[in-house]
Design a protein around this motif. Sequence first.
Motif, PDB file in Angstrom:
ATOM      1  N   GLU A  43       2.700   0.977  -6.447  1.00  0.00           N
ATOM      2  CA  GLU A  43       3.711   0.735  -5.413  1.00  0.00           C
ATOM      3  C   GLU A  43       3.343  -0.472  -4.562  1.00  0.00           C
ATOM      4  OE1 GLU A  43       6.629   2.216  -4.155  1.00  0.00           O
ATOM      5  OE2 GLU A  43       6.811   3.161  -6.122  1.00  0.00           O
ATOM      6  N   ILE A  44       2.053  -0.576  -4.214  1.00  0.00           N
ATOM      7  CA  ILE A  44       1.585  -1.716  -3.417  1.00  0.00           C
ATOM      8  C   ILE A  44       1.825  -3.020  -4.172  1.00  0.00           C
ATOM      9  CG2 ILE A  44      -0.450  -2.857  -2.455  1.00  0.00           C
ATOM     10  CD1 ILE A  44       0.258  -0.590  -0.785  1.00  0.00           C
ATOM     11  N   LEU A  45       1.488  -3.022  -5.453  1.00  0.00           N
ATOM     12  CA  LEU A  45       1.631  -4.243  -6.245  1.00  0.00           C
ATOM     13  C   LEU A  45       3.099  -4.651  -6.352  1.00  0.00           C
ATOM     14  CD1 LEU A  45      -0.985  -3.777  -9.116  1.00  0.00           C
ATOM     15  CD2 LEU A  45      -1.280  -4.596  -6.769  1.00  0.00           C
ATOM     16  N   ALA A  46       3.988  -3.671  -6.517  1.00  0.00           N
ATOM     17  CA  ALA A  46       5.418  -3.991  -6.578  1.00  0.00           C
ATOM     18  C   ALA A  46       5.897  -4.550  -5.244  1.00  0.00           C
ATOM     19  CB  ALA A  46       6.215  -2.739  -6.950  1.00  0.00           C
ATOM     20  N   ALA A  47       5.397  -3.979  -4.125  1.00  0.00           N
ATOM     21  CA  ALA A  47       5.792  -4.460  -2.799  1.00  0.00           C
ATOM     22  C   ALA A  47       5.297  -5.884  -2.571  1.00  0.00           C
ATOM     23  CB  ALA A  47       5.254  -3.523  -1.720  1.00  0.00           C
TER      24      ALA A  47
END
Length: 532
Positions: free
Chosen positions: A480-484
């Motif tokens: 999720e962090i990487l997508a954000a």
Amino acid sequence: MISARDVELRAGARLLLDSATFQVAAGDKVGLVGRNGAGKTTLARVLAGEGQPAAGQVATGGSVGYLPQDTMVGDLEALALDRILSARGLDSLLAGLREAEMQMADPNPARRDAGVRRYGHLEERLTVLGGYAAESEAASLAASLGLPQKVLKQPLRTLSGGQRRRIELARILFGGSDTLLLDEPTNHLDADSVSWLRDHLRAFRGGLVVISHDTSLLDVVVNRVFHLDADRSVLDIYNLGWQAYLDQRETDARRRRRERLNAERQAVALQSQADKMRAKATKAKAAQNMQKRAERLLAGVSADRAAERVAKLRFPVPAHCGKTPLSAQRLSKSYGSLEVFTDVDVAVDRGARVVVLGLNGAGKTTLLRLLAGVEDPDTGEVLGGHGLRLGYYAQEHETLDNSRTVLENMRSAAPDMAESEHRKILGSFLFSGDDVAKPTGVLSGGEKTRLALALLVVSGANVLLLDEPTNNLDPGSRAEILAALHNYQGAIVLVTHDEGAVDALQPERVVLLPDGVEDAWSEELADLVALA
């Protein structure tokens, strides 16, 4: 050895672990796994004797070395080498020797003679405890973890978060404990140090419990896996290596699903028969018994394993700003006689993607702290451009107030927002119900990471300064962090050891420390990320 009997763990009213019994003996290499917030850190603290279970008992035989996630402990004025040596009590002896040396130079004959006697006595004790050979051993351990000799001579307060973490890990390994409890030991380690640690733990002959999201370490080191199931509040014990555990866990999940389906089919049949029998008064008792059998059938099987919840992260829509919202000119910073960097220039344009690279101790965290205004530079200045709104994620979570609850931290970050919206955002970061009333100081590293990121979401920032934002996260939350990172429209200045985070950011510029060289990003630099 560590022995746990009928241990129950709770976070407030919420049950984390129900009546777990297990042992960790010499030669056991246990991987303690489970999603963020399941209670892994809480269990580790209880096993280390730093917390108490809600019920049950924990007994230890022999010495236990515990590496917590939060390593900001110890006398900040102590030298790094003395901090490592303190694991065997050698730091106080060396401090005494230094005092005796000063006393031996006293012009007063009586004091000088007393200094000579004290020095001889302390040196004898130091020799018995391994003394100067132990200093060499400590320095060798530190070097294996990427800490050069010059760092060992510095006070702890001058070290970066990554260096402090390595010092504490070296201290625990140097202590020679019979059992090691290590909570995310690979955080802040470069690739070479992680490789060395894997080999060291694999050869360790004592007991080991390790919490880690580094699957390569788990694959090489562990011979048992304790899975803390947050949905069932149960500790599933697998006397298997990592890959065999993954296969067996899937097999167990399929078996539970089959058992559940069979039980549901039988329960439906019993329920249907009971409904028919209730129509006749003479069979009411039999119908009631059949109903109870159906309920017992369903109660005796596990529910389907729910998909593990992950934080739903979207960085804020950036507020409008000028062409260059943040810049810095001729920044220099030293701690005492240690020069970190000099004459560093940085320009962060609107929507820019910047990665800061450098070896541990090169000043990456220090640069972000200066840009965030947490510390002042010795020379130079940080300039905020038109419309700058800054969001700062600190690797040691210093932006959180540990004395406040989760909800109170959110209120402080967004005082004009309605409480219902506070709770909604916290819920998307897996803080729901009573979790929002937990003191921030008791949160695990992963939970603190999620809370710090939640505060960024409400910031409306157009420049994000992110210092190791993927540390302590389970794979789902990391994704999720990487997508954000990939989707955020504002500017980002990133410090990380995570090659995946750099890939997601797709950087345009790089700042190389300590020289302060700023240049266009090149894929040739990607190999430096894991080494930084």
